[in-house]
Design a protein around this motif. Structure first.
Motif, PDB file in Angstrom:
ATOM      1  N   GLY A  24       0.813  -1.208   0.000  1.00 59.76           N
ATOM      2  CA  GLY A  24       0.000   0.000   0.000  1.00 59.76           C
ATOM      3  C   GLY A  24       0.845   1.256   0.000  1.00 59.76           C
ATOM      4  N   LEU A  25       1.905   1.263   0.813  1.00 57.58           N
ATOM      5  CA  LEU A  25       2.828   2.403   0.800  1.00 57.58           C
ATOM      6  C   LEU A  25       3.458   2.582  -0.571  1.00 57.58           C
ATOM      7  CD1 LEU A  25       4.694   1.986   4.221  1.00 57.58           C
ATOM      8  CD2 LEU A  25       2.974   3.698   3.636  1.00 57.58           C
ATOM      9  N   SER A  26       3.782   1.451  -1.212  1.00 56.57           N
ATOM     10  CA  SER A  26       4.405   1.506  -2.535  1.00 56.57           C
ATOM     11  C   SER A  26       3.452   2.096  -3.574  1.00 56.57           C
ATOM     12  CB  SER A  26       4.853   0.104  -2.956  1.00 56.57           C
ATOM     13  OG  SER A  26       5.458   0.123  -4.225  1.00 56.57           O
ATOM     14  N   VAL A  27       2.165   1.729  -3.496  1.00 51.82           N
ATOM     15  CA  VAL A  27       1.178   2.257  -4.447  1.00 51.82           C
ATOM     16  C   VAL A  27       1.056   3.775  -4.310  1.00 51.82           C
ATOM     17  CG1 VAL A  27      -1.290   2.312  -4.983  1.00 51.82           C
ATOM     18  CG2 VAL A  27      -0.136   0.122  -4.660  1.00 51.82           C
ATOM     19  N   VAL A  28       0.982   4.259  -3.061  1.00 43.88           N
ATOM     20  CA  VAL A  28       0.864   5.703  -2.833  1.00 43.88           C
ATOM     21  C   VAL A  28       2.113   6.433  -3.310  1.00 43.88           C
ATOM     22  CG1 VAL A  28       0.717   7.481  -1.041  1.00 43.88           C
ATOM     23  CG2 VAL A  28      -0.788   5.494  -0.947  1.00 43.88           C
ATOM     24  N   TRP A  29       3.284   5.888  -2.989  1.00 49.74           N
ATOM     25  CA  TRP A  29       4.518   6.546  -3.410  1.00 49.74           C
ATOM     26  C   TRP A  29       4.647   6.552  -4.932  1.00 49.74           C
ATOM     27  CZ3 TRP A  29       8.208   9.471  -1.245  1.00 49.74           C
ATOM     28  CH2 TRP A  29       9.356   9.703  -1.999  1.00 49.74           C
ATOM     29  N   THR A  30       4.319   5.443  -5.579  1.00 52.59           N
ATOM     30  CA  THR A  30       4.442   5.360  -7.031  1.00 52.59           C
ATOM     31  C   THR A  30       3.525   6.353  -7.719  1.00 52.59           C
ATOM     32  OG1 THR A  30       4.985   3.012  -6.865  1.00 52.59           O
ATOM     33  CG2 THR A  30       4.284   3.815  -9.011  1.00 52.59           C
ATOM     34  N   THR A  31       2.324   6.546  -7.194  1.00 53.25           N
ATOM     35  CA  THR A  31       1.332   7.402  -7.855  1.00 53.25           C
ATOM     36  C   THR A  31       1.461   8.858  -7.450  1.00 53.25           C
ATOM     37  OG1 THR A  31      -0.187   5.511  -7.826  1.00 53.25           O
ATOM     38  CG2 THR A  31      -1.116   7.654  -8.366  1.00 53.25           C
ATOM     39  N   LEU A  32       1.595   9.126  -6.150  1.00 56.59           N
ATOM     40  CA  LEU A  32       1.592  10.502  -5.662  1.00 56.59           C
ATOM     41  C   LEU A  32       2.979  11.051  -5.371  1.00 56.59           C
ATOM     42  CD1 LEU A  32      -1.308   9.183  -4.689  1.00 56.59           C
ATOM     43  CD2 LEU A  32      -1.414  11.240  -3.299  1.00 56.59           C
ATOM     44  N   GLY A  33       3.938  10.153  -5.085  1.00 57.71           N
ATOM     45  CA  GLY A  33       5.270  10.614  -4.727  1.00 57.71           C
ATOM     46  C   GLY A  33       5.355  11.125  -3.306  1.00 57.71           C
ATOM     47  N   VAL A  34       4.457  10.649  -2.418  1.00 55.19           N
ATOM     48  CA  VAL A  34       4.483  11.047  -1.009  1.00 55.19           C
ATOM     49  C   VAL A  34       4.474   9.788  -0.145  1.00 55.19           C
ATOM     50  CG1 VAL A  34       3.295  13.220  -1.456  1.00 55.19           C
ATOM     51  CG2 VAL A  34       1.965  11.205  -0.807  1.00 55.19           C
ATOM     52  N   PHE A  35       4.914   9.957   1.106  1.00 57.62           N
ATOM     53  CA  PHE A  35       4.904   8.848   2.058  1.00 57.62           C
ATOM     54  C   PHE A  35       3.784   9.102   3.057  1.00 57.62           C
ATOM     55  CE2 PHE A  35       6.180   6.255   5.613  1.00 57.62           C
ATOM     56  CZ  PHE A  35       6.703   5.125   5.008  1.00 57.62           C
ATOM     57  N   ASN A  36       2.891   8.120   3.198  1.00 61.40           N
ATOM     58  CA  ASN A  36       1.722   8.272   4.057  1.00 61.40           C
ATOM     59  C   ASN A  36       2.027   7.741   5.454  1.00 61.40           C
ATOM     60  OD1 ASN A  36      -0.822   8.487   5.158  1.00 61.40           O
ATOM     61  ND2 ASN A  36      -1.621   6.682   4.109  1.00 61.40           N
ATOM     62  N   ALA A  73     -10.558   1.998   3.558  1.00 63.35           N
ATOM     63  CA  ALA A  73     -10.493   2.613   2.229  1.00 63.35           C
ATOM     64  C   ALA A  73     -11.182   3.973   2.231  1.00 63.35           C
ATOM     65  CB  ALA A  73     -11.134   1.686   1.196  1.00 63.35           C
ATOM     66  N   LEU A  74     -12.341   4.047   2.882  1.00 63.63           N
ATOM     67  CA  LEU A  74     -13.058   5.325   2.958  1.00 63.63           C
ATOM     68  C   LEU A  74     -12.249   6.367   3.714  1.00 63.63           C
ATOM     69  CD1 LEU A  74     -15.629   6.953   2.444  1.00 63.63           C
ATOM     70  CD2 LEU A  74     -16.574   6.013   4.559  1.00 63.63           C
ATOM     71  N   CYS A  75     -11.635   5.965   4.840  1.00 64.15           N
ATOM     72  CA  CYS A  75     -10.795   6.898   5.594  1.00 64.15           C
ATOM     73  C   CYS A  75      -9.606   7.367   4.747  1.00 64.15           C
ATOM     74  CB  CYS A  75     -10.300   6.233   6.872  1.00 64.15           C
ATOM     75  SG  CYS A  75     -11.564   5.996   8.145  1.00 64.15           S
ATOM     76  N   GLY A  76      -9.027   6.470   3.977  1.00 64.03           N
ATOM     77  CA  GLY A  76      -7.911   6.849   3.119  1.00 64.03           C
ATOM     78  C   GLY A  76      -8.310   7.878   2.077  1.00 64.03           C
ATOM     79  N   ILE A 192      -8.055   7.034  -5.948  1.00 63.83           N
ATOM     80  CA  ILE A 192      -8.062   5.573  -6.091  1.00 63.83           C
ATOM     81  C   ILE A 192      -6.816   4.978  -5.455  1.00 63.83           C
ATOM     82  CG2 ILE A 192      -7.869   3.696  -7.760  1.00 63.83           C
ATOM     83  CD1 ILE A 192      -9.708   5.201  -9.589  1.00 63.83           C
ATOM     84  N   ALA A 193      -5.662   5.582  -5.704  1.00 66.43           N
ATOM     85  CA  ALA A 193      -4.411   5.066  -5.141  1.00 66.43           C
ATOM     86  C   ALA A 193      -4.459   5.087  -3.617  1.00 66.43           C
ATOM     87  CB  ALA A 193      -3.232   5.898  -5.642  1.00 66.43           C
ATOM     88  N   PHE A 194      -4.938   6.177  -3.049  1.00 65.84           N
ATOM     89  CA  PHE A 194      -5.008   6.268  -1.588  1.00 65.84           C
ATOM     90  C   PHE A 194      -6.029   5.285  -1.024  1.00 65.84           C
ATOM     91  CE2 PHE A 194      -2.291   9.509   0.110  1.00 65.84           C
ATOM     92  CZ  PHE A 194      -2.448   9.402   1.486  1.00 65.84           C
ATOM     93  N   GLY A 195      -7.176   5.170  -1.685  1.00 63.45           N
ATOM     94  CA  GLY A 195      -8.194   4.237  -1.223  1.00 63.45           C
ATOM     95  C   GLY A 195      -7.738   2.792  -1.323  1.00 63.45           C
ATOM     96  N   LEU A 196      -7.046   2.446  -2.403  1.00 69.97           N
ATOM     97  CA  LEU A 196      -6.534   1.088  -2.576  1.00 69.97           C
ATOM     98  C   LEU A 196      -5.481   0.764  -1.522  1.00 69.97           C
ATOM     99  CD1 LEU A 196      -6.422  -1.502  -4.283  1.00 69.97           C
ATOM    100  CD2 LEU A 196      -4.758  -0.374  -5.766  1.00 69.97           C
TER     101      LEU A 196
END
Length: 287
Positions: A24-36, A73-76, A192-196
């Motif tokens: 999940g961290l990888s999906v967010v970083w790949t799409t947004l370029g940020v660390f959640n 997912a909703l919170c994300g 979508i990336a954050f929710g996933l």
């Protein structure tokens, strides 16, 4: 020999949980370029939501897990919309999102303590009973986690590589302006990336809630381990993250066996520092 087999099985179990969390961290970083930094708190929210539906309402564990995934997912999506989207394109976006996701972490942890209290909670197991693997005994619930994690990762890879929506996430991660020019809704892709990613965290929390106690801070340690995994494997690659998760899981299990539980975190952080120095792109990453 039995202790070695037991350690191997334990390492694979840890690697399975870390792979679900770190992907999940990888999906967010790949799409947004940020660390959640709120990713661990989303895992905790998934565990509490699963407990509420499963135990509080008495609807059973499977509906509880689905509720945990959906709630996380909703919170994300809400976190992305309220705390990250307003800062897209700003000069210090990376630093600002670190602060906003840390704020989300604190809000979710304190909110969970207000709603569910500080009393320890635990989910029932998917299946009762134990199974023996080459002399090592684990529960059927843990065996299901070991089998489920690669299936979920394979489905995630298939989504990102073989569907139009998944390819749009990769396109946005490579070049947002070019993606917008060809008609991709960039903010929608970010949501979508954050929710996933949050759904994967919620699934991890619901599964982990049957092994460990559910507390408002239960996501802190897994978040740190997931951060080590993504740095060790290489940011931006789902395959590298999954491979690194199992390597770290096995390494942690054997370090606990050899040097003890107390020194294992020190050794893992030392390894992460060494990777950052000598392989800044990760062991499996490319420049």
């Amino acid at each position: 020999m039995n202790s070695i087999v037991a350690t191997l099985v334990s390492g694979i179990l840890l690697g399975s949980l870390y792979a679900l969390m770190a992907s999940g961290l990888s999906v967010v970083w790949t799409t947004l370029g940020v660390f959640n930094f709120a990713h661990g708190a989303l895992m905790m929210i998934g565990a509490y939501a699963a407990w509420t539906v499963s135990e509080g309402m008495g609807l059973g564990l499977l509906p509880g897990i689905l509720a945990g995934v959906a709630t996380a997912a909703l919170c994300g999506i809400v976190i992305e919309y309220l705390l990250i989207r307003p800062f897209y394109g700003t000069r210090h976006m990376l630093l600002v999102t670190v602060m906003t996701t840390l704020a989300a972490l604190i809000i979710l942890e304190k909110g969970a303590q207000l709603i569910w209290g500080a009393k320890l909670k635990q989910l029932p197991r998917l299946v009762t009973g134990d199974v023996s693997i080459f002399g090592a005994t684990i529960s059927w619930h843990e065996a299901i986690i070991i089998l489920l994690a690669p299936i979920v990762l394979l489905l995630l890879w298939r989504f990102t590589a073989m569907t139009n929506r998944g390819r749009s996430l990769r396109a946005v991660g490579q070049n947002q302006d070019a993606a917008a020019l060809i008609g991709i809704d960039v903010p929608y892709a970010f949501a979508i990336a954050f929710g996933l990613a949050a759904a994967l965290a919620g699934l991890t929390g619901a599964l982990l809630g049957s092994i460990r106690f559910i507390t408002p801070v239960m996501g802190s340690e897994p978040l740190v381990k997931a951060m080590i995994v993504v740095i060790f494997g290489g940011l931006g690659s789902l395959g590298a993250t999954a491979g690194a998760a199992y390597v770290i899981g096995l390494l942690e299990a054997f370090l606990i066996l050899w040097i003890g539980l107390y020194w294992t975190p020190f050794a893992l952080f030392l390894l992460m520092i060494a990777v950052l120095i000598f392989r800044p792109n990760g062991l499996f990453g490319r420049a």
